[in-house]
Design a protein around this motif. Structure first.
Motif, PDB file in Angstrom:
ATOM      1  N   ILE A 136     -38.365 -16.202 -35.583  1.00  0.00           N
ATOM      2  CA  ILE A 136     -39.939 -16.689 -35.585  1.00  0.00           C
ATOM      3  C   ILE A 136     -40.456 -15.940 -34.268  1.00  0.00           C
ATOM      4  O   ILE A 136     -39.936 -16.110 -33.096  1.00  0.00           O
ATOM      5  N   ASN A 137     -41.500 -15.110 -34.385  1.00  0.00           N
ATOM      6  CA  ASN A 137     -42.053 -14.599 -33.123  1.00  0.00           C
ATOM      7  C   ASN A 137     -43.506 -15.140 -33.329  1.00  0.00           C
ATOM      8  O   ASN A 137     -44.265 -14.809 -34.388  1.00  0.00           O
ATOM      9  N   LEU A 138     -44.077 -15.666 -32.296  1.00  0.00           N
ATOM     10  CA  LEU A 138     -45.554 -15.936 -32.149  1.00  0.00           C
ATOM     11  C   LEU A 138     -46.247 -15.071 -31.022  1.00  0.00           C
ATOM     12  O   LEU A 138     -45.728 -14.814 -30.010  1.00  0.00           O
ATOM     13  N   ASN A 155     -65.554  -9.107 -27.057  1.00  0.00           N
ATOM     14  CA  ASN A 155     -64.533  -9.677 -27.032  1.00  0.00           C
ATOM     15  C   ASN A 155     -63.541  -9.839 -28.360  1.00  0.00           C
ATOM     16  O   ASN A 155     -64.027  -9.384 -29.446  1.00  0.00           O
ATOM     17  N   LYS A 156     -62.045  -9.796 -28.008  1.00  0.00           N
ATOM     18  CA  LYS A 156     -61.252  -9.569 -28.973  1.00  0.00           C
ATOM     19  C   LYS A 156     -60.261 -10.914 -28.858  1.00  0.00           C
ATOM     20  O   LYS A 156     -59.717 -11.165 -27.753  1.00  0.00           O
ATOM     21  N   LEU A 157     -59.820 -11.486 -30.003  1.00  0.00           N
ATOM     22  CA  LEU A 157     -58.793 -12.414 -30.133  1.00  0.00           C
ATOM     23  C   LEU A 157     -58.125 -12.212 -31.229  1.00  0.00           C
ATOM     24  O   LEU A 157     -58.486 -11.889 -32.370  1.00  0.00           O
ATOM     25  N   SER A 158     -56.707 -12.344 -31.082  1.00  0.00           N
ATOM     26  CA  SER A 158     -55.853 -12.351 -32.373  1.00  0.00           C
ATOM     27  C   SER A 158     -54.572 -13.366 -31.992  1.00  0.00           C
ATOM     28  O   SER A 158     -54.181 -13.465 -30.840  1.00  0.00           O
ATOM     29  N   LEU A 159     -54.163 -13.788 -33.223  1.00  0.00           N
ATOM     30  CA  LEU A 159     -53.093 -14.737 -33.204  1.00  0.00           C
ATOM     31  C   LEU A 159     -52.146 -14.254 -34.619  1.00  0.00           C
ATOM     32  O   LEU A 159     -52.764 -13.954 -35.329  1.00  0.00           O
ATOM     33  N   GLU A 160     -50.854 -14.322 -34.456  1.00  0.00           N
ATOM     34  CA  GLU A 160     -50.030 -13.696 -35.446  1.00  0.00           C
ATOM     35  C   GLU A 160     -48.885 -14.560 -35.360  1.00  0.00           C
ATOM     36  O   GLU A 160     -48.003 -14.773 -33.926  1.00  0.00           O
ATOM     37  N   GLY A 161     -48.173 -14.961 -36.200  1.00  0.00           N
ATOM     38  CA  GLY A 161     -46.627 -15.519 -36.510  1.00  0.00           C
ATOM     39  C   GLY A 161     -46.070 -14.731 -37.529  1.00  0.00           C
ATOM     40  O   GLY A 161     -46.595 -14.524 -38.530  1.00  0.00           O
ATOM     41  N   ILE A 162     -44.654 -14.214 -37.233  1.00  0.00           N
ATOM     42  CA  ILE A 162     -43.975 -13.642 -37.959  1.00  0.00           C
ATOM     43  C   ILE A 162     -42.434 -14.424 -37.994  1.00  0.00           C
ATOM     44  O   ILE A 162     -42.171 -14.568 -37.211  1.00  0.00           O
ATOM     45  N   GLY A 163     -42.082 -14.455 -39.435  1.00  0.00           N
ATOM     46  CA  GLY A 163     -40.756 -15.378 -39.323  1.00  0.00           C
ATOM     47  C   GLY A 163     -39.752 -14.315 -40.366  1.00  0.00           C
ATOM     48  O   GLY A 163     -40.298 -14.039 -41.319  1.00  0.00           O
TER      49      GLY A 163
END
Length: 556
Positions: A136-138, A155-163
């Motif tokens: 799992i990568n966050l 402004n820029k905001l990003s969130l990601e989760g890969i499993g």
């Protein structure tokens, strides 16, 4: 004296014996002369008994028969294609393939910095899982800037989760990801600049979130079938009551017929619905992709036809490709004739140009491409890739400034456009110490029916990247970008061409403690105020400085 007497006695006895033997011989000869003649016996043959020779086992090794069957050797070689971004990419941890034969290392980092234009920078990456059954990568990223021009803020905001998860029987592998992305910028490119606007009227905010789930078999099943289906959804919206929902699916299946023939079939497509201030637009694509693949150690040929529907409009698209390996796989010839759709949604158009208006229509672009080229390597360090393509595009989106102030862009569609594209890449790598990559793309647009120029499309792009480990704990890097100016159409319906642009970025990272690094980044070193979009000059020279803290644990 006694020896002399013995000698004379020995001589006397010898003489007496010799005389007696002579006398006897004469008597025998006289008797034989008066006897009968002897009988003669002639032997004509002789019997000699012998055993029959026995058979012996021959222990000499026989020469084996020649084997004309070629061994099948399967290799998994990473694709050597190089891809380059148009701007400095942010560091992002990616999910690695699970390998149970190696020791898994969970590594994490936090990167913080600050620069001119009031630019905070924050990035983090976390790695979880045991490396054998799950990975799992966050990832998270945030930055913002306040430019020297009025309302030149973003402004820029990003969130990601890969499993990635392995099934209990180790036959299937599940992959999932979820993400959120938000951007805010202002329509500061209005003219004349003496106009007065409320800041909220110029604010352009986009937000998207979504998820994707897929599964693939790690080994072929008993029927020789490989599969990798996936489904996903995405929600996208702006701050002007624009909302778009998209559902995507892809079901590819491969069946091995023989050692060299595979039958591929896939069903994929998308369905989206956009609700704007004044319109509601449905947009869909549906493809069925059957093909037959011929694969040997040196040749791969794929032949098929793709029935496709874009918003109920049918097209039968070609799918013919060929790869031929020469010179021990170091040189590969490529050729193909393919057709496909580029999905044009509100989100894809806003990602390309963040200053657009809400669309009044969404039309997918139909592309038919004929290409030829080659790729390979020279020695142990050089790689290269070159391709020449001739593309025929229907409904290509173009971008023109609005006729009021020019601060936003209208999306229009060119029904028919031809493009001759030349693309080349070259790279040099020396272990982990030095790497250099370079690429060029030339686009020559012609044959437009409605508009005289390909507004907003870049005709020439050149980029390069260098990474060099000067000493053990010092990494130096450089990125350069050049593109020829795109054609534009202003609010007065006059057309022109933007000036060429050049952007050079330099950076360095230095380890000063076991878990700490300092980093320094210079963007737009030459302070060029070029325009990617008409009336929107970019930020000038930008410097950022910060630290990186790395931490983690090692699992056996």
């Amino acid at each position: 004296m006694k020896y002399i007497i013995a000698f004379f006695i020995f001589v006397f006895i010898s003489y007496t014996g010799f005389a007696q033997r002579t006398k006897n011989a004469k008597q025998q000869k006289a008797a034989s002369d008066t006897a009968l003649p002897p009988r003669t016996v002639i032997v004509t043959s002789e019997f000699a008994p012998a055993l029959k020779p026995t058979s012996k086992i021959n222990f000499n090794g026989a020469t084996p028969l020649p084997d004309s069957v070629r061994p099948k050797l399967d290799y998994n070689i990473p694709v050597q294609n190089l891809s380059f971004a148009y701007k400095s990419p942010a560091l992002k941890a990616l999910a690695e393939s699970i390998d149970s034969n190696v020791r898994w290392n969970n590594t994490n980092f936090i990167k913080l910095g600050f620069g001119n234009y009031t630019t905070p920078y924050a990035q983090a990456g976390l790695s979880l899982g045991d490396g054998a059954n799950s990975v799992i990568n966050l990832n998270g990223f945030y930055t913002s800037s306040n430019g020297s021009l009025q309302y030149q803020n973003f402004n820029k905001l990003s969130l990601e989760g890969i499993g990635i998860f392995t099934s209990p029987n180790n036959k299937n592998e599940w992959n999932a990801n979820a993400y959120f992305k938000g951007t805010t910028q202002y329509l500061y490119g209005f003219q004349p600049d003496s106009l007065k606007f409320d800041k909220s009227d110029l604010r352009q905010r986009f937000a998207s979130f979504g998820a994707k789930l897929g599964v693939r078999n790690k080994i072929k099943n008993d029927f020789g079938i490989d599969y990798n289906p996936s489904i996903g959804f995405n929600a996208f919206g702006d701050n002007h009551n624009g909302k778009e929902m998209t559902f995507m699916y892809d079901v590819p299946v491969t069946k091995s017929i023989t050692d060299v023939f595979d039958f591929n079939v896939g069903i994929n497509g998308s369905f989206s619905r956009f609700n704007g201030d004044t319109v509601t637009i449905k947009n869909s694509i549906f493809n069925v992709e059957p093909s037959l693949a011929y694969k040997t150690s040196n040749i791969k040929i794929v032949a098929g036809l793709t029935p496709s529907w874009s918003n109920s409009t049918f097209n039968l698209l070609p799918n013919f490709t060929a790869d031929v390996k020469l010179n021990e796989e170091k040189f590969i010839l490529q050729a193909g004739f393919i057709g496909y759709y580029n999905r044009n949604s509100y989100q894809t158009l806003a990602d390309f140009n963040p200053f657009i208006q809400q669309p009044n229509e969404l039309i997918n672009s139909l592309v038919k491409e004929f290409y030829g080229g080659f790729k390979g390597s020279a020695g142990d360090h050089f790689t290269y890739n070159a391709r020449v393509s001739i593309l025929k595009i229907n409904n290509q989106p173009l971008f023109i400034n609005d006729t009021a102030t020019g601060k936003s862009f209208q999306v229009v569609y060119e029904p028919d456009i031809n493009n001759m594209r030349v693309h080349g890449e070259i790279g040099y790598t020396s272990g982990e110490k030095f790497s250099a990559l370079g690429g060029i793309t030339l686009n020559r647009y012609a044959g437009l029916d409605v508009y005289d120029k390909a507004f907003g499309l870049i005709p020439t792009e050149i980029n390069a990247a260098i990474r060099y480990v000067a000493i053990k704990d010092l990494l130096l890097k450089a990125d350069a970008y050049f593109w020829d100016g795109a054609a534009y159409s202003t609010k007065t319906i006059s057309s022109g061409k933007l000036d060429p642009a050049f952007d050079l970025n330099l950076g360095a990272e230095f380890s000063f403690l076991p878990q700490w690094k300092a980093w320094l980044q210079f963007n737009n070193v030459f302070n060029n105020k070029y325009e990617r979009w008409k009336q929107y000059p970019v930020l000038g020279f930008n410097m950022l400085i910060g630290v990186v803290y790395s931490f983690g644990d090692i699992r056996k």
